[in-house]
Design a protein around this motif. Structure first.
Motif, PDB file in Angstrom:
ATOM      1  N   ASN A 187      -1.923  -6.634  -0.180  1.00 36.52           N
ATOM      2  CA  ASN A 187      -2.008  -5.263  -0.691  1.00 36.52           C
ATOM      3  C   ASN A 187      -2.510  -4.347   0.418  1.00 36.52           C
ATOM      4  OD1 ASN A 187      -4.905  -5.461  -0.604  1.00 36.52           O
ATOM      5  ND2 ASN A 187      -4.788  -6.632  -2.503  1.00 36.52           N
ATOM      6  N   ALA A 188      -2.640  -3.077   0.101  1.00 34.15           N
ATOM      7  CA  ALA A 188      -3.006  -2.079   1.108  1.00 34.15           C
ATOM      8  C   ALA A 188      -4.357  -2.379   1.747  1.00 34.15           C
ATOM      9  CB  ALA A 188      -3.015  -0.685   0.484  1.00 34.15           C
ATOM     10  N   ASN A 189      -5.222  -3.032   0.973  1.00 36.07           N
ATOM     11  CA  ASN A 189      -6.550  -3.321   1.491  1.00 36.07           C
ATOM     12  C   ASN A 189      -6.517  -4.275   2.693  1.00 36.07           C
ATOM     13  OD1 ASN A 189      -9.268  -2.585   1.109  1.00 36.07           O
ATOM     14  ND2 ASN A 189      -9.692  -4.689   0.461  1.00 36.07           N
ATOM     15  N   TYR A 190      -5.548  -5.191   2.689  1.00 32.42           N
ATOM     16  CA  TYR A 190      -5.408  -6.098   3.832  1.00 32.42           C
ATOM     17  C   TYR A 190      -5.134  -5.305   5.102  1.00 32.42           C
ATOM     18  CZ  TYR A 190      -5.337 -10.249   0.892  1.00 32.42           C
ATOM     19  OH  TYR A 190      -5.685 -11.260   0.034  1.00 32.42           O
ATOM     20  N   ILE A 191      -4.270  -4.295   4.966  1.00 30.61           N
ATOM     21  CA  ILE A 191      -3.935  -3.475   6.135  1.00 30.61           C
ATOM     22  C   ILE A 191      -5.131  -2.640   6.551  1.00 30.61           C
ATOM     23  CG2 ILE A 191      -2.501  -1.526   6.890  1.00 30.61           C
ATOM     24  CD1 ILE A 191      -0.153  -2.805   5.704  1.00 30.61           C
ATOM     25  N   LYS A 192      -5.850  -2.136   5.552  1.00 23.80           N
ATOM     26  CA  LYS A 192      -7.024  -1.317   5.828  1.00 23.80           C
ATOM     27  C   LYS A 192      -8.044  -2.104   6.655  1.00 23.80           C
ATOM     28  CE  LYS A 192     -11.002   0.630   3.520  1.00 23.80           C
ATOM     29  NZ  LYS A 192     -11.764   0.616   2.278  1.00 23.80           N
ATOM     30  N   VAL A 193      -8.321  -3.325   6.228  1.00 25.75           N
ATOM     31  CA  VAL A 193      -9.334  -4.149   6.895  1.00 25.75           C
ATOM     32  C   VAL A 193      -8.808  -4.691   8.219  1.00 25.75           C
ATOM     33  CG1 VAL A 193     -10.704  -6.253   6.711  1.00 25.75           C
ATOM     34  CG2 VAL A 193     -10.461  -4.742   4.727  1.00 25.75           C
ATOM     35  N   MET A 194      -7.610  -5.217   8.186  1.00 25.14           N
ATOM     36  CA  MET A 194      -7.077  -5.871   9.373  1.00 25.14           C
ATOM     37  C   MET A 194      -6.827  -4.865  10.495  1.00 25.14           C
ATOM     38  SD  MET A 194      -3.977  -8.564   9.503  1.00 25.14           S
ATOM     39  CE  MET A 194      -3.469  -9.246  11.059  1.00 25.14           C
ATOM     40  N   CYS A 195      -6.251  -3.737  10.167  1.00 16.93           N
ATOM     41  CA  CYS A 195      -5.887  -2.751  11.201  1.00 16.93           C
ATOM     42  C   CYS A 195      -6.989  -1.718  11.414  1.00 16.93           C
ATOM     43  CB  CYS A 195      -4.586  -2.053  10.832  1.00 16.93           C
ATOM     44  SG  CYS A 195      -3.210  -3.197  10.640  1.00 16.93           S
ATOM     45  N   LYS A 196      -8.037  -1.785  10.593  1.00 14.23           N
ATOM     46  CA  LYS A 196      -9.167  -0.861  10.727  1.00 14.23           C
ATOM     47  C   LYS A 196      -8.691   0.587  10.668  1.00 14.23           C
ATOM     48  CE  LYS A 196     -13.441  -0.878  13.256  1.00 14.23           C
ATOM     49  NZ  LYS A 196     -14.049  -0.896  14.566  1.00 14.23           N
ATOM     50  N   ILE A 197      -8.067   0.946   9.563  1.00 13.54           N
ATOM     51  CA  ILE A 197      -7.660   2.339   9.367  1.00 13.54           C
ATOM     52  C   ILE A 197      -8.198   2.819   8.024  1.00 13.54           C
ATOM     53  CG2 ILE A 197      -5.595   2.223  10.818  1.00 13.54           C
ATOM     54  CD1 ILE A 197      -3.926   1.881   8.299  1.00 13.54           C
ATOM     55  N   SER A 198      -8.095   4.109   7.770  1.00 14.61           N
ATOM     56  CA  SER A 198      -8.663   4.676   6.550  1.00 14.61           C
ATOM     57  C   SER A 198      -7.843   4.233   5.337  1.00 14.61           C
ATOM     58  CB  SER A 198      -8.669   6.199   6.625  1.00 14.61           C
ATOM     59  OG  SER A 198      -7.346   6.680   6.476  1.00 14.61           O
ATOM     60  N   GLU A 199      -8.422   4.401   4.168  1.00 15.67           N
ATOM     61  CA  GLU A 199      -7.747   3.972   2.945  1.00 15.67           C
ATOM     62  C   GLU A 199      -6.443   4.730   2.697  1.00 15.67           C
ATOM     63  OE1 GLU A 199     -10.510   3.075  -0.153  1.00 15.67           O
ATOM     64  OE2 GLU A 199      -8.966   3.410  -1.679  1.00 15.67           O
ATOM     65  N   PRO A 200      -6.452   6.062   2.793  1.00 18.29           N
ATOM     66  CA  PRO A 200      -5.177   6.771   2.563  1.00 18.29           C
ATOM     67  C   PRO A 200      -4.091   6.349   3.557  1.00 18.29           C
ATOM     68  CG  PRO A 200      -7.016   8.329   2.647  1.00 18.29           C
ATOM     69  CD  PRO A 200      -7.566   6.993   3.042  1.00 18.29           C
ATOM     70  N   ALA A 201      -4.483   6.174   4.806  1.00 22.83           N
ATOM     71  CA  ALA A 201      -3.509   5.755   5.821  1.00 22.83           C
ATOM     72  C   ALA A 201      -2.993   4.360   5.506  1.00 22.83           C
ATOM     73  CB  ALA A 201      -4.142   5.790   7.211  1.00 22.83           C
ATOM     74  N   ALA A 202      -3.894   3.481   5.052  1.00 21.48           N
ATOM     75  CA  ALA A 202      -3.496   2.100   4.745  1.00 21.48           C
ATOM     76  C   ALA A 202      -2.523   2.069   3.576  1.00 21.48           C
ATOM     77  CB  ALA A 202      -4.733   1.263   4.425  1.00 21.48           C
ATOM     78  N   LYS A 203      -2.759   2.920   2.587  1.00 26.78           N
ATOM     79  CA  LYS A 203      -1.860   2.964   1.423  1.00 26.78           C
ATOM     80  C   LYS A 203      -0.460   3.378   1.849  1.00 26.78           C
ATOM     81  CE  LYS A 203      -4.924   3.392  -2.491  1.00 26.78           C
ATOM     82  NZ  LYS A 203      -5.847   4.291  -3.164  1.00 26.78           N
ATOM     83  N   ARG A 204      -0.387   4.438   2.641  1.00 25.98           N
ATOM     84  CA  ARG A 204       0.929   4.896   3.138  1.00 25.98           C
ATOM     85  C   ARG A 204       1.610   3.788   3.924  1.00 25.98           C
ATOM     86  NH1 ARG A 204      -1.676   9.523   5.064  1.00 25.98           N
ATOM     87  NH2 ARG A 204      -1.502   8.698   7.176  1.00 25.98           N
ATOM     88  N   ARG A 205       0.843   3.218   4.820  1.00 21.83           N
ATOM     89  CA  ARG A 205       1.415   2.250   5.744  1.00 21.83           C
ATOM     90  C   ARG A 205       1.806   0.962   5.019  1.00 21.83           C
ATOM     91  NH1 ARG A 205       4.577   2.447   9.388  1.00 21.83           N
ATOM     92  NH2 ARG A 205       4.191   1.438  11.389  1.00 21.83           N
ATOM     93  N   TYR A 206       1.091   0.626   3.948  1.00 18.15           N
ATOM     94  CA  TYR A 206       1.434  -0.572   3.180  1.00 18.15           C
ATOM     95  C   TYR A 206       2.807  -0.418   2.542  1.00 18.15           C
ATOM     96  CZ  TYR A 206       1.304  -4.240  -0.358  1.00 18.15           C
ATOM     97  OH  TYR A 206       1.604  -5.328  -1.148  1.00 18.15           O
ATOM     98  N   TYR A 207       3.079   0.747   1.969  1.00 17.37           N
ATOM     99  CA  TYR A 207       4.390   0.963   1.351  1.00 17.37           C
ATOM    100  C   TYR A 207       5.485   0.998   2.405  1.00 17.37           C
ATOM    101  CZ  TYR A 207       2.006   1.465  -3.016  1.00 17.37           C
ATOM    102  OH  TYR A 207       1.244   1.182  -4.114  1.00 17.37           O
ATOM    103  N   GLU A 208       5.164   1.552   3.546  1.00 18.82           N
ATOM    104  CA  GLU A 208       6.146   1.531   4.640  1.00 18.82           C
ATOM    105  C   GLU A 208       6.399   0.100   5.111  1.00 18.82           C
ATOM    106  OE1 GLU A 208       4.841   5.940   6.266  1.00 18.82           O
ATOM    107  OE2 GLU A 208       4.376   4.176   7.474  1.00 18.82           O
ATOM    108  N   PHE A 209       5.328  -0.691   5.102  1.00 22.08           N
ATOM    109  CA  PHE A 209       5.455  -2.095   5.512  1.00 22.08           C
ATOM    110  C   PHE A 209       6.373  -2.847   4.547  1.00 22.08           C
ATOM    111  CE2 PHE A 209       3.648  -6.505   5.163  1.00 22.08           C
ATOM    112  CZ  PHE A 209       4.077  -6.956   6.395  1.00 22.08           C
ATOM    113  N   LEU A 210       6.166  -2.656   3.243  1.00 22.32           N
ATOM    114  CA  LEU A 210       7.002  -3.325   2.237  1.00 22.32           C
ATOM    115  C   LEU A 210       8.460  -2.903   2.395  1.00 22.32           C
ATOM    116  CD1 LEU A 210       4.841  -3.175  -1.022  1.00 22.32           C
ATOM    117  CD2 LEU A 210       5.085  -5.061   0.613  1.00 22.32           C
TER     118      LEU A 210
END
Ligand SMILES: [Zn+2]
Ligand SMILES: [Zn+2]
Ligand SMILES: [Zn+2]
Ligand SMILES: [Zn+2]
Length: 350
Positions: free
Chosen positions: A162-185
């Motif tokens: 989920n987006a939280n994995y990207i947030k923690v792993m890539c060390k980015i903010s929550e809103p950025a991680a949410k956007r990037r997670y959907y782009e990743f999928l």
């Protein structure tokens, strides 16, 4: 920002710039070391707000006035072709959310994409450009930041649930991680092995993706295929992470895996065709001897076992490699002693 307005050709140019930027810094890790990457360019200086305030005796308000932003800004010195990135390290909303990392990546994007130079600006400011021009440059810099901080082709090697994995792993903010997670999928749903950029990113992060440590013997290795630990031969004991690389050192080999020195007769003239020592006939390439195993690759020179089938390797069978938990010198009857600790006192000799 999921739907980008940037034309395909320009997106490819930005990807090219991202790859070039990542490559300039020799170590590919996640979270991406964005500060170190920026500093790897000799004409870029990173200055935190707190440092600049201290040096010039400025208040925080004055600093915001100077930069015109709570996030980050870049000054371009055209004559020297030099850039200074100022980034906010004071506002706790920005530091604790890791937004400062995005800000630095965004500014680096402006620089690497040549925005200051092509638009002849010392700063990329809204009031110095037309609205559409400014929005275009901002979108490009954000696109650069998203690509460099969240490298999809590298994340593919991990279970991103989920987006939280990207947030923690890539060390980015929550809103950025949410956007990037959907782009990743979205990206993952039609990932192509032929995509040049994705392929290059994958290879840049290869050693990061496939680094493994063995829970049993502690070995650190890079291994893409196979469930067996090549050092201790156990199955399913490998997990992602840093093991001890020094514990089971590689032997000196040529690129094709052939030993530089024959361990039997000590012939050093081994850089010739074939897999044997030309003097004593020893087999001096490490392989899986199992006829039924489809691992035809040369094994790493410290592999005691084949990672695919678990069979012991030719080097292990020929006693070139010792069993992994062999205590060297343990039963040595020649009175071998380990080298004692050095002394701290200065020696009297001249
Ligand atoms: Zn900007
Ligand atoms: Zn092991
Ligand atoms: Zn030999
Ligand atoms: Zn095998």
């Amino acid at each position: 920002m999921t739907q980008t307005n940037i034309p395909l050709k320009r997106r490819n140019e930005i990807k090219e710039a991202v790859y070039y930027t990542l490559q300039n810094y020799k170590h590919s890790n996640i979270p991406v070391k964005i500060k170190a990457i920026a500093r790897s360019f000799t004409n870029i200086r990173l200055v935190s707000y707190s440092k600049h305030m201290k040096k010039n005796n400025l208040s925080y308000d004055c600093m915001i006035k100077f930069t015109g932003t709570k996030d980050a800004c870049t000054d371009y010195y055209a004559k020297a072709n030099f850039f200074i990135i100022y980034y906010n390290d004071i506002d706790r909303n920005i530091t604790t959310s890791n937004r400062y990392r995005w800000n630095i990546a965004h500014e680096l994007g402006h620089i690497m994409l040549g925005h200051h130079i092509t638009h002849e600006k010392t700063r990329i400011f809204r009031n110095e450009l037309s609205n559409s021009e400014y929005d275009e440059l901002e979108e490009e810099a954000d696109y650069f930041a998203s690509l460099i901080l969240v490298p999809h082709a590298a994340l593919l090697g991990f279970q991103i649930r989920n987006a939280n994995y990207i947030k923690v792993m890539c060390k980015i903010s929550e809103p950025a991680a949410k956007r990037r997670y959907y782009e990743f999928l979205e990206w993952k749903s039609h990932v192509s092995a032929q995509d040049e950029y994705d392929k290059r990113i994958f290879h840049l992060y290869y050693n990061f993706i496939y680094k493994r440590k063995c829970k049993n013997c502690g070995a650190g290795l890079i291994q893409r295929y196979g469930k067996y630990c090549p050092i201790c031969g156990n199955k399913n004991t490998l997990e992602w992470g840093d093991g001890d690389n020094m514990k089971y050192p590689l032997l000196d080999t040529y690129e094709n895996g052939k030993l530089k020195e024959c361990p039997v007769c000590h012939n050093e003239d081994t850089n010739i065709d074939g897999n044997y020592c030309q003097i004593c006939g020893s087999y001096i390439i490490n392989k899986c001897p199992n006829q039924n195993c489809d691992n035809y690759d040369v094994l790493p020179s410290n592999a005691r076992y084949c990672p695919i089938c678990g069979e012991s390797s030719t080097f292990y069978n020929a006693n070139i490699l010792k069993v992994w938990d062999y205590k060297e010198y343990k039963n040595n009857s020649d009175g071998f002693m380990n080298i004692p600790d050095g002394i701290d006192e200065e020696l009297p000799f001249h």
